[in-house]
Design a protein around this motif. Structure first.
Motif, PDB file in Angstrom:
ATOM      1  N   LEU A 129     107.248  59.661  40.194  1.00  0.00           N
ATOM      2  CA  LEU A 129     108.520  59.780  40.900  1.00  0.00           C
ATOM      3  C   LEU A 129     108.382  60.506  42.230  1.00  0.00           C
ATOM      4  CD1 LEU A 129     111.089  60.401  38.048  1.00  0.00           C
ATOM      5  CD2 LEU A 129     110.524  58.290  39.216  1.00  0.00           C
ATOM      6  N   LEU A 130     107.520  61.509  42.284  1.00  0.00           N
ATOM      7  CA  LEU A 130     107.294  62.214  43.547  1.00  0.00           C
ATOM      8  C   LEU A 130     106.648  61.293  44.584  1.00  0.00           C
ATOM      9  CD1 LEU A 130     107.563  64.926  44.975  1.00  0.00           C
ATOM     10  CD2 LEU A 130     105.283  65.493  44.144  1.00  0.00           C
ATOM     11  N   THR A 131     105.695  60.489  44.150  1.00  0.00           N
ATOM     12  CA  THR A 131     105.047  59.537  45.055  1.00  0.00           C
ATOM     13  C   THR A 131     106.042  58.495  45.550  1.00  0.00           C
ATOM     14  OG1 THR A 131     102.949  59.856  43.913  1.00  0.00           O
ATOM     15  CG2 THR A 131     103.162  57.877  45.269  1.00  0.00           C
ATOM     16  N   LEU A 132     106.832  57.954  44.649  1.00  0.00           N
ATOM     17  CA  LEU A 132     107.845  56.978  45.065  1.00  0.00           C
ATOM     18  C   LEU A 132     108.818  57.585  46.062  1.00  0.00           C
ATOM     19  CD1 LEU A 132     108.745  55.183  41.728  1.00  0.00           C
ATOM     20  CD2 LEU A 132     107.686  54.159  43.742  1.00  0.00           C
ATOM     21  N   CYS A 133     109.216  58.806  45.817  1.00  0.00           N
ATOM     22  CA  CYS A 133     110.162  59.477  46.701  1.00  0.00           C
ATOM     23  C   CYS A 133     109.566  59.673  48.097  1.00  0.00           C
ATOM     24  CB  CYS A 133     110.562  60.812  46.086  1.00  0.00           C
ATOM     25  SG  CYS A 133     112.008  61.551  46.826  1.00  0.00           S
ATOM     26  N   ALA A 134     108.300  60.056  48.137  1.00  0.00           N
ATOM     27  CA  ALA A 134     107.657  60.298  49.436  1.00  0.00           C
ATOM     28  C   ALA A 134     107.371  59.000  50.184  1.00  0.00           C
ATOM     29  CB  ALA A 134     106.366  61.080  49.230  1.00  0.00           C
ATOM     30  N   VAL A 135     106.907  57.996  49.479  1.00  0.00           N
ATOM     31  CA  VAL A 135     106.513  56.741  50.134  1.00  0.00           C
ATOM     32  C   VAL A 135     107.734  55.946  50.609  1.00  0.00           C
ATOM     33  CG1 VAL A 135     105.449  54.491  49.692  1.00  0.00           C
ATOM     34  CG2 VAL A 135     104.307  56.568  48.965  1.00  0.00           C
ATOM     35  N   MET A 136     108.797  55.970  49.838  1.00  0.00           N
ATOM     36  CA  MET A 136     109.959  55.141  50.149  1.00  0.00           C
ATOM     37  C   MET A 136     111.041  55.884  50.940  1.00  0.00           C
ATOM     38  SD  MET A 136     108.844  52.409  48.902  1.00  0.00           S
ATOM     39  CE  MET A 136     110.199  51.284  48.992  1.00  0.00           C
ATOM     40  N   ALA A 137     110.704  57.007  51.524  1.00  0.00           N
ATOM     41  CA  ALA A 137     111.696  57.793  52.265  1.00  0.00           C
ATOM     42  C   ALA A 137     112.245  56.995  53.446  1.00  0.00           C
ATOM     43  CB  ALA A 137     111.073  59.090  52.755  1.00  0.00           C
ATOM     44  N   PRO A 138     113.567  56.916  53.562  1.00  0.00           N
ATOM     45  CA  PRO A 138     114.161  56.178  54.681  1.00  0.00           C
ATOM     46  C   PRO A 138     114.039  56.963  55.988  1.00  0.00           C
ATOM     47  CG  PRO A 138     115.877  57.142  53.329  1.00  0.00           C
ATOM     48  CD  PRO A 138     114.567  57.446  52.654  1.00  0.00           C
ATOM     49  N   SER A 139     114.026  56.229  57.065  1.00  0.00           N
ATOM     50  CA  SER A 139     113.963  56.842  58.395  1.00  0.00           C
ATOM     51  C   SER A 139     114.751  55.976  59.365  1.00  0.00           C
ATOM     52  CB  SER A 139     112.511  56.973  58.859  1.00  0.00           C
ATOM     53  OG  SER A 139     111.950  55.696  59.053  1.00  0.00           O
ATOM     54  N   ALA A 140     114.882  56.461  60.576  1.00  0.00           N
ATOM     55  CA  ALA A 140     115.581  55.680  61.600  1.00  0.00           C
ATOM     56  C   ALA A 140     114.822  54.386  61.883  1.00  0.00           C
ATOM     57  CB  ALA A 140     115.724  56.503  62.876  1.00  0.00           C
ATOM     58  N   LYS A 141     113.505  54.454  61.826  1.00  0.00           N
ATOM     59  CA  LYS A 141     112.685  53.263  62.092  1.00  0.00           C
ATOM     60  C   LYS A 141     112.877  52.208  60.998  1.00  0.00           C
ATOM     61  CE  LYS A 141     108.016  52.007  63.428  1.00  0.00           C
ATOM     62  NZ  LYS A 141     106.675  52.501  63.706  1.00  0.00           N
ATOM     63  N   THR A 142     112.892  52.631  59.736  1.00  0.00           N
ATOM     64  CA  THR A 142     113.096  51.658  58.659  1.00  0.00           C
ATOM     65  C   THR A 142     114.515  51.080  58.699  1.00  0.00           C
ATOM     66  OG1 THR A 142     113.682  53.392  57.074  1.00  0.00           O
ATOM     67  CG2 THR A 142     111.382  52.673  57.117  1.00  0.00           C
ATOM     68  N   TYR A 143     115.475  51.887  59.092  1.00  0.00           N
ATOM     69  CA  TYR A 143     116.843  51.381  59.238  1.00  0.00           C
ATOM     70  C   TYR A 143     116.897  50.320  60.327  1.00  0.00           C
ATOM     71  CZ  TYR A 143     121.659  51.037  60.754  1.00  0.00           C
ATOM     72  OH  TYR A 143     122.881  50.544  61.139  1.00  0.00           O
ATOM     73  N   GLN A 144     116.257  50.575  61.455  1.00  0.00           N
ATOM     74  CA  GLN A 144     116.284  49.609  62.550  1.00  0.00           C
ATOM     75  C   GLN A 144     115.556  48.321  62.164  1.00  0.00           C
ATOM     76  OE1 GLN A 144     114.714  51.996  65.708  1.00  0.00           O
ATOM     77  NE2 GLN A 144     116.661  53.053  66.043  1.00  0.00           N
ATOM     78  N   ARG A 145     114.461  48.440  61.402  1.00  0.00           N
ATOM     79  CA  ARG A 145     113.762  47.237  60.932  1.00  0.00           C
ATOM     80  C   ARG A 145     114.656  46.430  59.987  1.00  0.00           C
ATOM     81  NH1 ARG A 145     108.662  49.066  58.404  1.00  0.00           N
ATOM     82  NH2 ARG A 145     108.793  50.965  59.587  1.00  0.00           N
ATOM     83  N   TRP A 146     115.386  47.115  59.116  1.00  0.00           N
ATOM     84  CA  TRP A 146     116.297  46.430  58.205  1.00  0.00           C
ATOM     85  C   TRP A 146     117.419  45.777  59.002  1.00  0.00           C
ATOM     86  CZ3 TRP A 146     121.488  47.819  57.193  1.00  0.00           C
ATOM     87  CH2 TRP A 146     122.083  47.108  56.158  1.00  0.00           C
ATOM     88  N   LEU A 147     117.882  46.452  60.025  1.00  0.00           N
ATOM     89  CA  LEU A 147     119.014  45.953  60.811  1.00  0.00           C
ATOM     90  C   LEU A 147     118.664  44.663  61.557  1.00  0.00           C
ATOM     91  CD1 LEU A 147     121.922  46.728  61.495  1.00  0.00           C
ATOM     92  CD2 LEU A 147     121.053  47.996  63.446  1.00  0.00           C
ATOM     93  N   ILE A 148     117.476  44.600  62.104  1.00  0.00           N
ATOM     94  CA  ILE A 148     117.109  43.381  62.866  1.00  0.00           C
ATOM     95  C   ILE A 148     116.396  42.355  62.014  1.00  0.00           C
ATOM     96  CG2 ILE A 148     117.033  44.561  65.067  1.00  0.00           C
ATOM     97  CD1 ILE A 148     113.995  44.592  64.864  1.00  0.00           C
ATOM     98  N   GLY A 149     116.033  42.729  60.779  1.00  0.00           N
ATOM     99  CA  GLY A 149     115.282  41.824  59.898  1.00  0.00           C
ATOM    100  C   GLY A 149     116.091  40.942  59.104  1.00  0.00           C
TER     101      GLY A 149
END
Length: 149
Positions: A129-149
């Motif tokens: 669970l700690l690894t999943l939490c660290a690896v999948m942490a959202p950021s502004a960059k991931t939000y922008q990729r989701w927004l244009i993807g």
């Protein structure tokens, strides 16, 4: 997107993300411990054999819930014509559903712990669970990729 409300929204989504996994782990642990007391009683000769029907049911329910959460999550799509606050709210919902689905992957080691009583299973559960939490942490960059993807 150098808007202060945008930055605050991303920070709020990150905080929600980091709180989600410990809360889900506590809820899963409570349910598994409560269920383990009901499946194999102290009078059972071999508790591992007595718990297999409950484990099959749990596995089926886990698969069903996972598929449903994935289907709902895949339907959450951005639209650049929507207001930015609406897209941020949809992104937060998608992150919540994704975290819920990924958090369910910690259920098998937790159930294994209730059967074997091996602390290695708990350590694996926590590390997963700690690894999943660290690896999948959202950021502004991931939000922008989701927004244009």
């Amino acid at each position: 997107m150098a808007d202060p409300t945008y930055d605050e929204a991303i920070r709020r989504i990150r905080r929600m993300h980091w709180l989600h996994y410990p809360i889900q782990a506590a809820v899963m642990a409570a349910f598994v411990l409560a269920a383990s007391r009901r499946t194999a009683g102290s009078g059972t000769v071999n508790p591992q054999l007595a718990t297999w029907p409950a484990l099959l049911l749990l596995g089926g329910l886990l698969l069903l819930v996972g598929v449903l959460v994935y289907l709902v999550s895949s339907q959450i799509k951005p639209n650049l014509r929507r207001p930015a606050t609406e897209n941020l709210r949809l992104y937060q919902s998608r992150i919540f559903l994704r975290n819920s689905l990924l958090g369910l992957t910690g259920l098998p080691p937790l159930v294994t712990f209730t059967i074997t009583k091996s602390p290695i299973d708990l350590v694996f559960f926590g590390c997963l669970l700690l690894t999943l939490c660290a690896v999948m942490a959202p950021s502004a960059k991931t939000y922008q990729r989701w927004l244009i993807g």
